[in-house]
Design a protein around this motif. Structure first.
Motif, mmCIF file in Angstrom:
data_model
loop_
_atom_site.group_PDB
_atom_site.id
_atom_site.type_symbol
_atom_site.label_atom_id
_atom_site.label_comp_id
_atom_site.label_asym_id
_atom_site.label_seq_id
_atom_site.Cartn_x
_atom_site.Cartn_y
_atom_site.Cartn_z
ATOM 1 N N GLY A 20 0.907 -1.386 -0.024
ATOM 2 C CA GLY A 20 0.128 -0.038 -0.046
ATOM 3 C C GLY A 20 0.865 1.385 0.010
ATOM 4 N N GLU A 23 4.646 1.957 -5.027
ATOM 5 C CA GLU A 23 3.618 1.835 -6.287
ATOM 6 C C GLU A 23 4.916 1.719 -7.670
ATOM 7 N N ASP A 37 -2.531 9.189 -6.785
ATOM 8 C CA ASP A 37 -1.600 8.107 -6.067
ATOM 9 C C ASP A 37 -0.720 9.100 -4.825
ATOM 10 N N ARG A 131 -5.207 3.395 -0.947
ATOM 11 C CA ARG A 131 -4.880 2.161 -1.644
ATOM 12 C C ARG A 131 -5.646 0.806 -1.172
ATOM 13 N N THR A 136 -5.945 2.316 -6.521
ATOM 14 C CA THR A 136 -6.123 3.555 -5.750
ATOM 15 C C THR A 136 -7.819 3.889 -5.940
#
Length: 485
Positions: A20, A23, A37, A131, A136
């Protein structure tokens, strides 16, 4: 290039799958996606008890192999605006992130390091994200996660957080001024390392970790840093002083940023500003003396208030003192926690309780919430308008005026001065009268008519009220509209 970033990316690549708070991407540079994000990763970092989250370009999403990227974030734009500036405008003010880059295996890697959410969730375009697995999503769609996040945020006190961790004793001494800490608290500085650390830990200046190393807290840094720029997020909290030519911001004559912690440089700030202020010579006294055109106790208290009551969670902004020919404006991030119309009589309330408590113990500011009383009294003693308070969306500005004739004071400032005079008289067990208000502005008895009109307007505006409406006008006494009579 940052030699530590490549090590960081290698470690993150060892993760078995996306978390989480990390990315991985290849070449997707959609600005809206990046903004969403950042919001999601900042909030999830708080939820997962991580200090940072990361977006990394140039790593395969599935294998975590290094593939490189053609993305160069500092060069990216949204329309005609640089991507970073656009993101900062669209994200909430508590969002904090940096663009970084490195090379791995001869391939280009881009990184956004995202600080965890503090105080409130980080939002993008006024929506908060989180997340969920590798996706997302809007935080509102996950009420259970929202409740958990808010629980974390409420229990996260800014002063207790450690911006720098895993320090040895010698490294602490390089970062913070321990001598100022002991001196201002009138404590003899111990010789033994363990005794020094004992005091620092007891006062929340430092914390000791299980591995035997230490961290400097935000409380320790904001008050005792040798250089606030050495601490993440705190460099912009340094007090800035600007002197302008004349009455507007057209020409800057002097500008100074005080980069040390507030306790270390507070007296330097006060002395520096005092030296900038115009003064007049008193030729009537036996010894030639000078008198500042501004009430110095009020200036000192306004500076202290801006440091104590600022919202430290708002990134990219700090306290500023602007000096003009006819006024001083002291601005800090954040809005007051008390109703400004009860700022004289209400008990003190601070969003930074540990900073306020330690500053009061070090005699840097008034105790028991008497600061505003002193400010207003200092202005009254020089027959000046009361300090003006203006509240904006994310900041507060206090304006102090130099000598000004009564006829040139604006109507709003006369009303505010009249109201605060009534407040002061009431808490002293007295009441406002035409005579007391004339004395407050330094006016002669011939000005009784104009003062009566000011009182009448203050009553009409529901700022003050007569104790007994049936009393003859010449004997009328007034109290603040909220007072019990």
């Amino acid at each position: 290039m940052d030699g530590n970033i490549d090590i960081l990316v290698k470690e993150l690549c060892k993760l078995p799958k996306e978390t989480g708070w990390v990315e991985f991407k290849h070449n997707n540079d959609n600005p809206k996606m990046i903004g969403e994000d950042i919001s999601a990763l900042a909030n999830t970092a708080t939820l997962k008890d991580r200090d940072f989250a990361y977006m990394i370009w140039g790593i395969d999403d599935n294998t975590h192999n290094v593939i490189g990227t053609s993305i160069h974030l500092p060069m990216q734009k949204k329309g005609q605006e640089e991507l970073e500036n656009w993101l900062r405008h669209q994200l909430s003010k508590n969002a904090n992130f940096e663009f970084l880059e490195t090379e791995l295996e001869g391939r280009h890697i881009e990184v956004i390091r995202i600080h965890k959410a503090l105080h409130i969730p980080v939002a993008f375009e006024k929506n908060e994200f989180i997340r969920s697995g590798s996706y997302t999503k809007k935080l509102n769609d996950y009420p259970e996660l929202m409740a958990q996040l808010w629980d974390k945020l409420r229990n996260n006190r800014f002063e207790d957080m450690c911006p720098i961790k895993d320090l040895r004793y010698a490294e602490i001494l390089q970062l913070i001024d321990c001598g100022t800490y002991f001196s201002m608290l009138n404590l003899p500085q111990p010789i033994e390392e363990k005794e020094v650390i004992h005091y620092l830990v007891e006062d929340g200046i430092a914390v000791r970790f299980d591995n035997g190393l230490y961290g400097v807290t935000n409380l320790g840094a904001i008050l005792f840093a040798k250089d606030l720029n050495n601490f993440p997020r705190l460099g912009r909290k340094a007090m800035r002083v600007v002197l302008y030519q004349g009455k507007n911001r057209l020409i800057i004559q002097k500008e100074e940023t005080f980069k040390k912690g507030y306790a270390v440089c507070f007296e330097d700030i006060v002395r520096y500003i005092s030296a900038l202020l115009p003064s007049i010579e008193d030729t009537t006294s036996v010894a030639l003396t000078t008198k500042s055109k501004f009430p110095l106790p009020a200036v000192r208290e306004a500076i202290a208030n801006s440091l104590i009551h600022q919202d430290l969670y708002i990134t990219g902004a700090g306290p500023v003192v602007e000096v003009f020919e006819n006024r001083i404006e002291v601005t800090n991030p954040g809005t007051p926690l008390v109703d400004i119309f009860r700022i004289i009589d209400n008990p003190p309330k601070s969003r930074n309780e540990k900073i306020a408590s330690l500053m009061r113990r070090m005699k840097m500011c008034e105790e028991l919430g008497r600061g505003w009383d002193r400010m207003v009294l200092a202005c009254e003693m020089q027959f000046l308008p009361a300090p003006r308070i203006e509240i904006f969306e994310e900041s507060t500005k206090v304006t102090l005026f130099s000598e000004i004739e009564y006829k040139n004071i604006s109507g709003d400032d006369k009303l505010w001065s009249c109201y605060l005079h009534a407040c002061l008289m009431y808490i002293q067990g007295d009441a406002l009268t035409n005579t007391s208000l004339r004395d407050r502005f330094g006016l002669k008895e011939s000005s009784a008519g104009s003062v009566s009109r000011l009182i009448k307007e203050a009553v009409a505006r529901h700022r003050i009220k007569p104790i007994d409406p049936n009393t003859a006008k010449r004997y009328m006494r007034y109290v603040p509209v909220w007072a019990s009579v």
